[in-house]
Design an enzyme around this catalytic site. Structure first.
Site, PDB file in Angstrom:
ATOM      1  N   HIS A 117      69.843  49.069  -4.766  1.00 28.56           N
ATOM      2  CA  HIS A 117      69.202  47.788  -4.467  1.00 28.56           C
ATOM      3  C   HIS A 117      68.485  47.857  -3.132  1.00 28.56           C
ATOM      4  O   HIS A 117      69.032  48.361  -2.150  1.00 28.56           O
ATOM      5  CB  HIS A 117      70.247  46.664  -4.421  1.00 28.56           C
ATOM      6  CG  HIS A 117      71.024  46.518  -5.690  1.00 28.56           C
ATOM      7  ND1 HIS A 117      72.072  47.355  -6.015  1.00 28.56           N
ATOM      8  CD2 HIS A 117      70.893  45.647  -6.716  1.00 28.56           C
ATOM      9  CE1 HIS A 117      72.550  47.002  -7.202  1.00 28.56           C
ATOM     10  NE2 HIS A 117      71.851  45.978  -7.640  1.00 28.56           N
TER      11      HIS A 117
ATOM     12  N   LYS B 280      70.010  52.190 -12.801  1.00 25.65           N
ATOM     13  CA  LYS B 280      69.513  50.837 -12.507  1.00 25.65           C
ATOM     14  C   LYS B 280      68.965  50.760 -11.090  1.00 25.65           C
ATOM     15  O   LYS B 280      69.604  51.243 -10.142  1.00 25.65           O
ATOM     16  CB  LYS B 280      70.640  49.815 -12.663  1.00 25.65           C
ATOM     17  CG  LYS B 280      70.266  48.397 -12.247  1.00 25.65           C
ATOM     18  CD  LYS B 280      71.495  47.509 -12.163  1.00 25.65           C
ATOM     19  CE  LYS B 280      71.136  46.169 -11.511  1.00 25.65           C
ATOM     20  NZ  LYS B 280      72.337  45.367 -11.207  1.00 25.65           N
TER      21      LYS B 280
ATOM     22  N   GLU C 280      74.719  45.866  -0.092  1.00 23.66           N
ATOM     23  CA  GLU C 280      73.745  45.756  -1.185  1.00 23.66           C
ATOM     24  C   GLU C 280      73.784  44.373  -1.827  1.00 23.66           C
ATOM     25  O   GLU C 280      73.498  44.218  -3.010  1.00 23.66           O
ATOM     26  CB  GLU C 280      73.974  46.856  -2.220  1.00 23.66           C
ATOM     27  CG  GLU C 280      73.702  48.246  -1.671  1.00 23.66           C
ATOM     28  CD  GLU C 280      73.327  49.259  -2.734  1.00 23.66           C
ATOM     29  OE1 GLU C 280      72.881  48.855  -3.831  1.00 23.66           O
ATOM     30  OE2 GLU C 280      73.468  50.462  -2.466  1.00 23.66           O
TER      31      GLU C 280
END
Length: 256
Positions: free
Chosen positions: A147, A174, A90
């Site tokens: 991500h 997130k 990531e």
């Protein structure tokens, strides 16, 4: 006056999820000396909190990390610390297995040397459960992250990812994506507004790269609770210099 005043999480008395988006400055230093030099700059910047990117750090021995973390917290004078060991898959800097980062997290949480840790959704379920359990025991907050450096998923997928993080009882959800078109950025912004209204935890979203810079300054509109700025070195593509970022956030503040 209401600007997403609900669903906030406190990091050392800093409310994440209410008021203006908070500015987080990443420390991407390789040595203990460089970490401390950066910390001096950080406390003079508009930073609200600090991310220590441990995958940039040369020495991952628990002794060195704990010694550095102890000194770093003293240097930060109360600024909350988010510890992040980003996996190579990531975008992390070290091609090590996940056990190194997990071991470091356990050490930092046991000593309560970070207000929060970053836990990737891509980690195996048993590792996620272990980190979340220890976080509860040590009063450490968990920023669960995802991500995608190649594309921007559909709005439904983005909301589903953030929803899964909330369901796993992360403290903050997130997601960072890579836009290929302006429509990708708008889709992320729309997903953020929707997720912020539905979920019971703060959300943090960003579109990376030059095309996504708008997403880094629009949190007071969309509800994204944290934005990442830089001093000298970026930890992800598209980050904006901290002073300029602060000016944008102040100028673009909107009341909801």
């Amino acid at each position: 006056m209401g600007r997403y005043t609900m669903k906030s999480v406190s990091l050392n008395r800093l409310p994440i999820g209410s008021g203006l988006p908070k500015i987080c400055i990443p420390i991407v230093a390789h040595t203990q000396e460089e970490v401390m030099k950066t910390a001096v700059q950080v406390v003079r910047s508009p930073a609200d909190l600090v991310e220590w990117r441990l995958d940039f750090f040369d020495s991952l021995s628990p002794e060195t990390v704990l010694e550095t973390a102890t000194e770093l917290r003293q240097m930060l004078h109360g600024l909350p610390l988010l510890a992040t060991f980003r996996s190579h898959r990531e975008g992390g800097q070290q091609q090590t297995d996940d056990s190194a980062g997990i071991r470091i997290y356990h050490c930092l949480m046991d000593r309560q040397l970070a207000e929060a840790v970053d836990l990737e959704l891509s980690q195996p379920a048993d590792i996620r459960r272990s980190i979340l359990s220890l976080a509860r025991q040590t009063d450490t907050k968990v920023v669960m992250s995802y991500h995608d450096f190649r594309r921007t998923p559909s709005q439904k997928t983005i909301e589903g990812i953030l929803g899964k993080m909330a369901a796993e009882q992360a403290d903050i959800a997130k997601i960072a994506v890579m836009p290929q078109t302006p429509a990708d950025v708008l889709r992320l912004l729309s997903a953020t507004v929707s997720a912020r209204s539905r979920l019971n935890i703060p959300v943090v979203t960003m579109a990376m790269g030059p095309l996504g810079k708008l997403s880094r300054i629009s949190g007071s509109l969309t509800g994204s609770a944290i934005t990442f700025g830089i001093l000298d070195h970026a930890s992800a593509p598209g980050q904006i210099e901290a002073g300029l970022l602060k000016n944008f956030l102040d100028e673009l503040t909107v009341d909801q």
